[in-house]
Scaffold this motif. Structure first.
Motif, PDB file in Angstrom:
ATOM      1  N   ILE A 111      -2.133   8.374 -12.799  1.00  0.00           N
ATOM      2  CA  ILE A 111      -2.504   7.516 -12.066  1.00  0.00           C
ATOM      3  C   ILE A 111      -3.320   7.739 -11.080  1.00  0.00           C
ATOM      4  O   ILE A 111      -3.053   8.436 -10.205  1.00  0.00           O
ATOM      5  CB  ILE A 111      -1.600   6.037 -11.598  1.00  0.00           C
ATOM      6  CG1 ILE A 111      -0.971   5.343 -12.753  1.00  0.00           C
ATOM      7  CG2 ILE A 111      -2.512   5.251 -10.708  1.00  0.00           C
ATOM      8  CD1 ILE A 111      -0.068   4.402 -12.334  1.00  0.00           C
ATOM      9  N   ASP A 112      -4.713   7.756 -11.255  1.00  0.00           N
ATOM     10  CA  ASP A 112      -5.462   8.227 -10.108  1.00  0.00           C
ATOM     11  C   ASP A 112      -5.909   7.433  -8.859  1.00  0.00           C
ATOM     12  O   ASP A 112      -5.764   7.843  -7.617  1.00  0.00           O
ATOM     13  CB  ASP A 112      -6.922   8.377 -10.767  1.00  0.00           C
ATOM     14  CG  ASP A 112      -7.070   9.347 -11.856  1.00  0.00           C
ATOM     15  OD1 ASP A 112      -6.536  10.402 -11.935  1.00  0.00           O
ATOM     16  OD2 ASP A 112      -8.053   9.155 -13.090  1.00  0.00           O
ATOM     17  N   SER A 113      -5.531   6.036  -8.931  1.00  0.00           N
ATOM     18  CA  SER A 113      -5.620   5.361  -7.727  1.00  0.00           C
ATOM     19  C   SER A 113      -5.128   3.847  -8.139  1.00  0.00           C
ATOM     20  O   SER A 113      -5.226   3.423  -9.404  1.00  0.00           O
ATOM     21  CB  SER A 113      -7.071   5.237  -7.468  1.00  0.00           C
ATOM     22  OG  SER A 113      -7.880   4.432  -8.091  1.00  0.00           O
ATOM     23  N   ILE A 114      -4.367   3.245  -7.117  1.00  0.00           N
ATOM     24  CA  ILE A 114      -3.925   1.894  -7.154  1.00  0.00           C
ATOM     25  C   ILE A 114      -4.468   1.242  -5.900  1.00  0.00           C
ATOM     26  O   ILE A 114      -4.022   1.794  -4.831  1.00  0.00           O
ATOM     27  CB  ILE A 114      -2.585   1.677  -7.259  1.00  0.00           C
ATOM     28  CG1 ILE A 114      -2.013   2.363  -8.750  1.00  0.00           C
ATOM     29  CG2 ILE A 114      -1.991   0.091  -7.494  1.00  0.00           C
ATOM     30  CD1 ILE A 114      -0.483   2.269  -8.595  1.00  0.00           C
ATOM     31  N   THR A 115      -5.285   0.318  -5.768  1.00  0.00           N
ATOM     32  CA  THR A 115      -6.034  -0.333  -4.594  1.00  0.00           C
ATOM     33  C   THR A 115      -5.499  -1.783  -4.590  1.00  0.00           C
ATOM     34  O   THR A 115      -5.334  -2.423  -5.579  1.00  0.00           O
ATOM     35  CB  THR A 115      -7.335  -0.073  -4.486  1.00  0.00           C
ATOM     36  OG1 THR A 115      -7.900  -0.764  -5.824  1.00  0.00           O
ATOM     37  CG2 THR A 115      -7.686   1.479  -4.158  1.00  0.00           C
ATOM     38  N   LEU A 117       5.969  -3.906  -7.691  1.00  0.00           N
ATOM     39  CA  LEU A 117       5.204  -3.834  -6.288  1.00  0.00           C
ATOM     40  C   LEU A 117       5.282  -5.313  -5.720  1.00  0.00           C
ATOM     41  O   LEU A 117       5.720  -5.367  -4.265  1.00  0.00           O
ATOM     42  CB  LEU A 117       3.700  -3.662  -6.772  1.00  0.00           C
ATOM     43  CG  LEU A 117       3.431  -2.381  -7.075  1.00  0.00           C
ATOM     44  CD1 LEU A 117       1.776  -2.411  -7.262  1.00  0.00           C
ATOM     45  CD2 LEU A 117       3.559  -1.476  -5.859  1.00  0.00           C
ATOM     46  N   LEU A 118       5.530  -6.585  -6.276  1.00  0.00           N
ATOM     47  CA  LEU A 118       5.785  -7.605  -5.905  1.00  0.00           C
ATOM     48  C   LEU A 118       7.135  -7.844  -5.169  1.00  0.00           C
ATOM     49  O   LEU A 118       7.002  -8.328  -4.113  1.00  0.00           O
ATOM     50  CB  LEU A 118       5.558  -8.873  -6.639  1.00  0.00           C
ATOM     51  CG  LEU A 118       3.918  -8.882  -7.212  1.00  0.00           C
ATOM     52  CD1 LEU A 118       3.847 -10.040  -8.191  1.00  0.00           C
ATOM     53  CD2 LEU A 118       3.054  -9.147  -6.059  1.00  0.00           C
ATOM     54  N   GLU A 119       7.987  -7.335  -5.722  1.00  0.00           N
ATOM     55  CA  GLU A 119       9.377  -7.350  -5.093  1.00  0.00           C
ATOM     56  C   GLU A 119       9.520  -6.358  -4.033  1.00  0.00           C
ATOM     57  O   GLU A 119      10.294  -6.560  -3.139  1.00  0.00           O
ATOM     58  CB  GLU A 119      10.424  -7.119  -6.332  1.00  0.00           C
ATOM     59  CG  GLU A 119      10.323  -8.055  -7.236  1.00  0.00           C
ATOM     60  CD  GLU A 119      11.756  -7.938  -8.346  1.00  0.00           C
ATOM     61  OE1 GLU A 119      12.726  -7.342  -8.028  1.00  0.00           O
ATOM     62  OE2 GLU A 119      11.467  -8.391  -9.542  1.00  0.00           O
ATOM     63  N   ILE A 120       8.802  -5.378  -4.002  1.00  0.00           N
ATOM     64  CA  ILE A 120       8.669  -4.538  -2.618  1.00  0.00           C
ATOM     65  C   ILE A 120       8.000  -5.278  -1.605  1.00  0.00           C
ATOM     66  O   ILE A 120       8.382  -5.254  -0.445  1.00  0.00           O
ATOM     67  CB  ILE A 120       8.076  -3.156  -3.141  1.00  0.00           C
ATOM     68  CG1 ILE A 120       9.024  -2.255  -4.067  1.00  0.00           C
ATOM     69  CG2 ILE A 120       7.614  -2.341  -1.767  1.00  0.00           C
ATOM     70  CD1 ILE A 120       8.237  -1.198  -4.590  1.00  0.00           C
ATOM     71  N   GLY A 121       6.955  -5.791  -1.918  1.00  0.00           N
ATOM     72  CA  GLY A 121       6.088  -6.490  -1.108  1.00  0.00           C
ATOM     73  C   GLY A 121       6.644  -7.695  -0.479  1.00  0.00           C
ATOM     74  O   GLY A 121       6.581  -7.902   0.809  1.00  0.00           O
ATOM     75  N   ASP A 122       7.882  -8.570  -1.106  1.00  0.00           N
ATOM     76  CA  ASP A 122       8.276  -9.554  -0.578  1.00  0.00           C
ATOM     77  C   ASP A 122       9.830  -8.941   0.136  1.00  0.00           C
ATOM     78  O   ASP A 122      10.576 -10.086   0.589  1.00  0.00           O
ATOM     79  CB  ASP A 122       8.434 -10.869  -1.283  1.00  0.00           C
ATOM     80  CG  ASP A 122       9.406 -10.507  -2.619  1.00  0.00           C
ATOM     81  OD1 ASP A 122      10.469  -9.529  -2.428  1.00  0.00           O
ATOM     82  OD2 ASP A 122       9.542 -11.021  -3.703  1.00  0.00           O
ATOM     83  N   GLY A 123      10.098  -7.793  -0.011  1.00  0.00           N
ATOM     84  CA  GLY A 123      11.527  -7.351   0.682  1.00  0.00           C
ATOM     85  C   GLY A 123      12.286  -7.217  -0.193  1.00  0.00           C
ATOM     86  O   GLY A 123      13.540  -6.843   0.221  1.00  0.00           O
ATOM     87  N   THR A 124      12.406  -7.681  -1.447  1.00  0.00           N
ATOM     88  CA  THR A 124      13.668  -7.636  -2.274  1.00  0.00           C
ATOM     89  C   THR A 124      14.083  -6.133  -2.744  1.00  0.00           C
ATOM     90  O   THR A 124      15.340  -6.039  -2.647  1.00  0.00           O
ATOM     91  CB  THR A 124      13.082  -8.526  -3.592  1.00  0.00           C
ATOM     92  OG1 THR A 124      12.824  -9.761  -3.408  1.00  0.00           O
ATOM     93  CG2 THR A 124      14.356  -8.526  -4.438  1.00  0.00           C
ATOM     94  N   LEU A 125      12.919  -5.505  -2.944  1.00  0.00           N
ATOM     95  CA  LEU A 125      13.365  -4.002  -3.260  1.00  0.00           C
ATOM     96  C   LEU A 125      12.650  -3.066  -2.171  1.00  0.00           C
ATOM     97  O   LEU A 125      11.678  -3.523  -1.508  1.00  0.00           O
ATOM     98  CB  LEU A 125      12.581  -3.563  -4.384  1.00  0.00           C
ATOM     99  CG  LEU A 125      13.298  -4.358  -5.816  1.00  0.00           C
ATOM    100  CD1 LEU A 125      12.341  -4.099  -6.860  1.00  0.00           C
ATOM    101  CD2 LEU A 125      14.543  -4.034  -5.986  1.00  0.00           C
ATOM    102  N   ASN A 143       0.891  -1.194   0.087  1.00  0.00           N
ATOM    103  CA  ASN A 143       0.033   0.005   0.169  1.00  0.00           C
ATOM    104  C   ASN A 143       0.951   1.261   0.075  1.00  0.00           C
ATOM    105  O   ASN A 143       0.558   1.970  -0.541  1.00  0.00           O
ATOM    106  CB  ASN A 143      -1.032  -0.149   1.219  1.00  0.00           C
ATOM    107  CG  ASN A 143      -2.080  -1.028   0.993  1.00  0.00           C
ATOM    108  OD1 ASN A 143      -3.035  -0.822  -0.100  1.00  0.00           O
ATOM    109  ND2 ASN A 143      -2.374  -1.794   1.906  1.00  0.00           N
ATOM    110  N   GLU A 144       2.019   1.160   0.701  1.00  0.00           N
ATOM    111  CA  GLU A 144       2.897   2.458   0.611  1.00  0.00           C
ATOM    112  C   GLU A 144       3.402   2.638  -0.632  1.00  0.00           C
ATOM    113  O   GLU A 144       3.544   3.682  -0.931  1.00  0.00           O
ATOM    114  CB  GLU A 144       4.015   2.110   1.726  1.00  0.00           C
ATOM    115  CG  GLU A 144       4.964   3.327   1.865  1.00  0.00           C
ATOM    116  CD  GLU A 144       5.968   2.990   2.908  1.00  0.00           C
ATOM    117  OE1 GLU A 144       6.953   3.719   2.978  1.00  0.00           O
ATOM    118  OE2 GLU A 144       6.166   2.120   3.360  1.00  0.00           O
ATOM    119  N   ALA A 145       3.653   1.457  -1.467  1.00  0.00           N
ATOM    120  CA  ALA A 145       4.292   1.671  -2.674  1.00  0.00           C
ATOM    121  C   ALA A 145       3.219   2.096  -3.770  1.00  0.00           C
ATOM    122  O   ALA A 145       3.548   3.054  -4.563  1.00  0.00           O
ATOM    123  CB  ALA A 145       4.759   0.319  -3.082  1.00  0.00           C
TER     124      ALA A 145
END
Length: 245
Positions: free
Chosen positions: A171-175, A204-212, A142-144
């Protein structure tokens, strides 16, 4: 001359994307054009709101075509849905003003991307979602997403090498919504570059799993370099939901 607007739903697994290629049997546009030409006995070009990637799907692609046919709208819709492959459906059909253009008049698009975030694959969802085993942190996601919202140059989040046209988009929104292991990402914006949603999703997925780190988004906006972003995730989990005019 009549201008006919179509709202099209399709499962893109068997096709090489929306845009007509040399072999029209492998594209959504080609299949629809061929069927319309048989129906009207006219040479027809349909104009889509934009391209979708090979393997991607649509709940609400919009297209238009010009015709001299006197068939009623209901007759056209029934004909097309009878003769088109069963993985392409004309959901809605209407007659619109002559100047309506499905691509140029589009104001906003909504896309969905589905991630099955579980150790075990899903038999029933694997054709329409991306199986991602690594555990994802929803707070980091969500932060990303918040960092990506707004007007930015998204060149670094696209597969474009160089572009003479502007690569700035809003981009107006990403949920992100999660239900029993299925993550549903929804993107709303005024336009999307080639592979933009799929590259953003990979990031986003690499941020979400901590890689980035979340801060990589700022770096990509600043440097505009594709290699700094995450990988391009598979197309089978991507849906064009709707187009607003």
């Amino acid at each position: 001359m009549r201008n006919i607007k179509l709202t099209v739903e399709y499962d893109g697994r068997r096709y090489s994307g929306w845009q007509r290629l040399g072999d029209s049997d492998k594209t959504i546009q080609g299949k629809i054009e061929t069927t319309i030409e048989k129906m009207t006995e006219e040479k027809v070009e349909i104009i889509g709101s934009g391209r979708t990637d090979a393997g991607a799907h649509s709940r609400g692609q919009v297209a238009n075509f010009k015709t001299e046919s006197t068939m009623s709208l209901l007759e056209m819709q029934d004909y097309l849905n009878y003769y088109l492959p069963k993985d392409i459906v004309i959901k809605e059909i209407e007659e619109v003003p002559e100047r309506f253009h499905a691509r140029y008049n589009a104001k906003e698009k909504q896309y969905s991307y589905y991630v099955w975030n579980h150790r075990v694959p899903s038999v029933f969802d694997h054709h329409h979602s991306y199986h991602y085993v690594e555990k994802l942190d929803l707070d980091r996601l969500n932060e990303a997403c918040e960092k990506l919202v707004g007007t930015h140059d998204f060149l670094g989040f696209s597969s474009l090498k160089k572009s003479k046209k502007s690569t700035t988009r809003t981009i107006d929104s990403i949920t992100v919504e999660e239900e029993n292991g299925m993550l549903h990402f929804t993107f709303v914006g005024n336009g999307f570059l080639y592979n933009m949603v799929r590259i953003i999703m990979g990031t986003l997925l690499e941020i979400g799993d901590g890689t980035l780190e979340v801060s990589v988004i700022d770096d990509i906006f600043e440097q505009k370099v594709r290699r700094d972003a995450g990988k391009t995730v598979p197309a089978q989990a991507l849906f064009l939901d709707s187009v607003t005019y």
